[in-house]
Design a protein around this motif. Structure first.
Motif, PDB file in Angstrom:
ATOM      1  N   UNK A 118       0.812  -1.217   0.000  1.00 53.18           N
ATOM      2  CA  UNK A 118       0.000   0.000   0.000  1.00 53.18           C
ATOM      3  C   UNK A 118       0.847   1.271   0.000  1.00 53.18           C
ATOM      4  N   UNK A 119       2.121   1.135   0.372  1.00 52.28           N
ATOM      5  CA  UNK A 119       2.958   2.316   0.581  1.00 52.28           C
ATOM      6  C   UNK A 119       3.948   2.593  -0.548  1.00 52.28           C
ATOM      7  N   UNK A 120       4.201   1.617  -1.409  1.00 48.92           N
ATOM      8  CA  UNK A 120       5.184   1.798  -2.471  1.00 48.92           C
ATOM      9  C   UNK A 120       4.700   1.061  -3.709  1.00 48.92           C
ATOM     10  N   UNK A 121       5.048   1.562  -4.873  1.00 48.84           N
ATOM     11  CA  UNK A 121       4.622   0.921  -6.107  1.00 48.84           C
ATOM     12  C   UNK A 121       5.236  -0.467  -6.233  1.00 48.84           C
ATOM     13  N   UNK A 122       4.381  -1.449  -6.444  1.00 44.61           N
ATOM     14  CA  UNK A 122       4.822  -2.832  -6.641  1.00 44.61           C
ATOM     15  C   UNK A 122       4.236  -3.313  -7.964  1.00 44.61           C
TER      16      UNK A 122
END
Length: 301
Positions: A118-122
């Motif tokens: 939810x916190x970084x582009x994956x």
């Protein structure tokens, strides 16, 4: 007298050449301690294209494999370590995960994954296939599935024999082979290779699967081994380690953990085989970096 002097000179020359060979051997040693004394603000560290960090997440697993701008994250530890992992990614200059490998659904490996996603582009997530009979029902797994749905992340169920390429890095999936009601036996085992350097990641795979891997004839020769199951005797058979033949091994485990990891038998086995072992419970995050031919150990601050 002249002949005698020539003999003495010859002996001195041999001693000198022997000394040079010793010096040369020490220069070519596989590890070079990285510290602020030989680098300014980690400039030397960042000059190298390959960085592999075994991030300290206590009694859990989390690794970051970065090469020429491509980032592969493996597991993430328990929920409470999510912020620590995100802070490390930020410090390492990582703003996108190209591939997030979730080795198996135990909380000490995937507990932090929902918040990380939810916190970084994956871009992609590698996981194992679960049919109805063994789909995990834990809260951390349900949180993970929700995070994947919300972020529309591409999920790939991998199996032994799959291969992937991320830039200059080749990923070969060694396991899992089939479903099991023992999630450790479904761990994703894979090699990540850049030029001449190969790292083997093992999750919590057990002796049962190690035997299957050996019988299947997969190439698991590697320079760096992430030791399976935090150094437990459930894993790391002598035959398996011989097939890997690593120069360096890393054990991720918590300080004074209740499981007694790593077990004495495993540490003794690596000692007998003269394999250097680094432990996160003793050293914190363990970092290796290199140029694809040589790996050095250091520290990212």
């Amino acid at each position: 007298m002249k002949r005698k002097n020539n003999g003495i000179l010859s002996k001195l020359l041999l001693v000198f050449l022997a000394a040079l060979s010793v010096i040369g051997a020490s220069v070519a040693a596989p590890e070079l301690l990285f510290s602020d004394e030989n680098s300014t603000e980690n400039s030397q560290f960042y000059d190298y294209p390959l960085h592999v960090s075994f991030i300290d997440v206590g009694q859990g697993d989390c690794s970051l494999y970065s090469c020429n701008g491509f980032n592969i994250l493996v597991d993430g530890g328990e929920r409470e370590y999510a912020d620590d992992v995100l802070s490390y990614l930020d410090m390492a200059g990582v703003d996108k995960i190209d591939c997030y490998v979730l080795s198996h659904p135990h909380s000490d490996h995937i507990g932090a994954s929902a918040k990380i996603i939810k916190s970084i582009q994956v871009d992609k997530v590698f996981t194992t296939y679960f049919s109805e009979f063994n789909t995990p029902t834990t809260s951390c797994y349900e949180e993970l599935i929700e995070a994947l749905d919300v972020n529309s992340t591409q999920v790939i169920d991998v199996v032994a024999g799959d291969s992937f390429t991320f830039g200059d890095v080749n990923i070969d999936i060694i396991a899992p082979f089939n479903e099991s009601d023992e999630y450790n036996d479904m761990s994703i085992v894979f090699t990540a290779a850049y030029k001449d350097i190969t790292v083997l990641f093992t999750g919590d795979t057990t002796k049962v699967v190690e035997k299957q891997i050996l019988e299947g004839g997969a190439d698991i020769d590697a320079d760096v081994l992430k030791v399976a199951h935090h150094g437990s005797t459930t894993s790391s058979t002598s035959e398996f380690i011989d097939a890997v033949s690593p120069s360096l091994a890393v054990i991720s485990c918590g300080k004074n953990n209740s499981y007694g990891h790593p077990h004495d038998e495993i540490m003794e086995l690596f000692k007998e085989k003269s394999i250097s072992v680094k432990r996160t419970d003793e050293l914190g995050t363990v970092v290796y970096y290199g140029d694809g031919k040589t790996m050095y150990t250091g520290e990212l601050k």
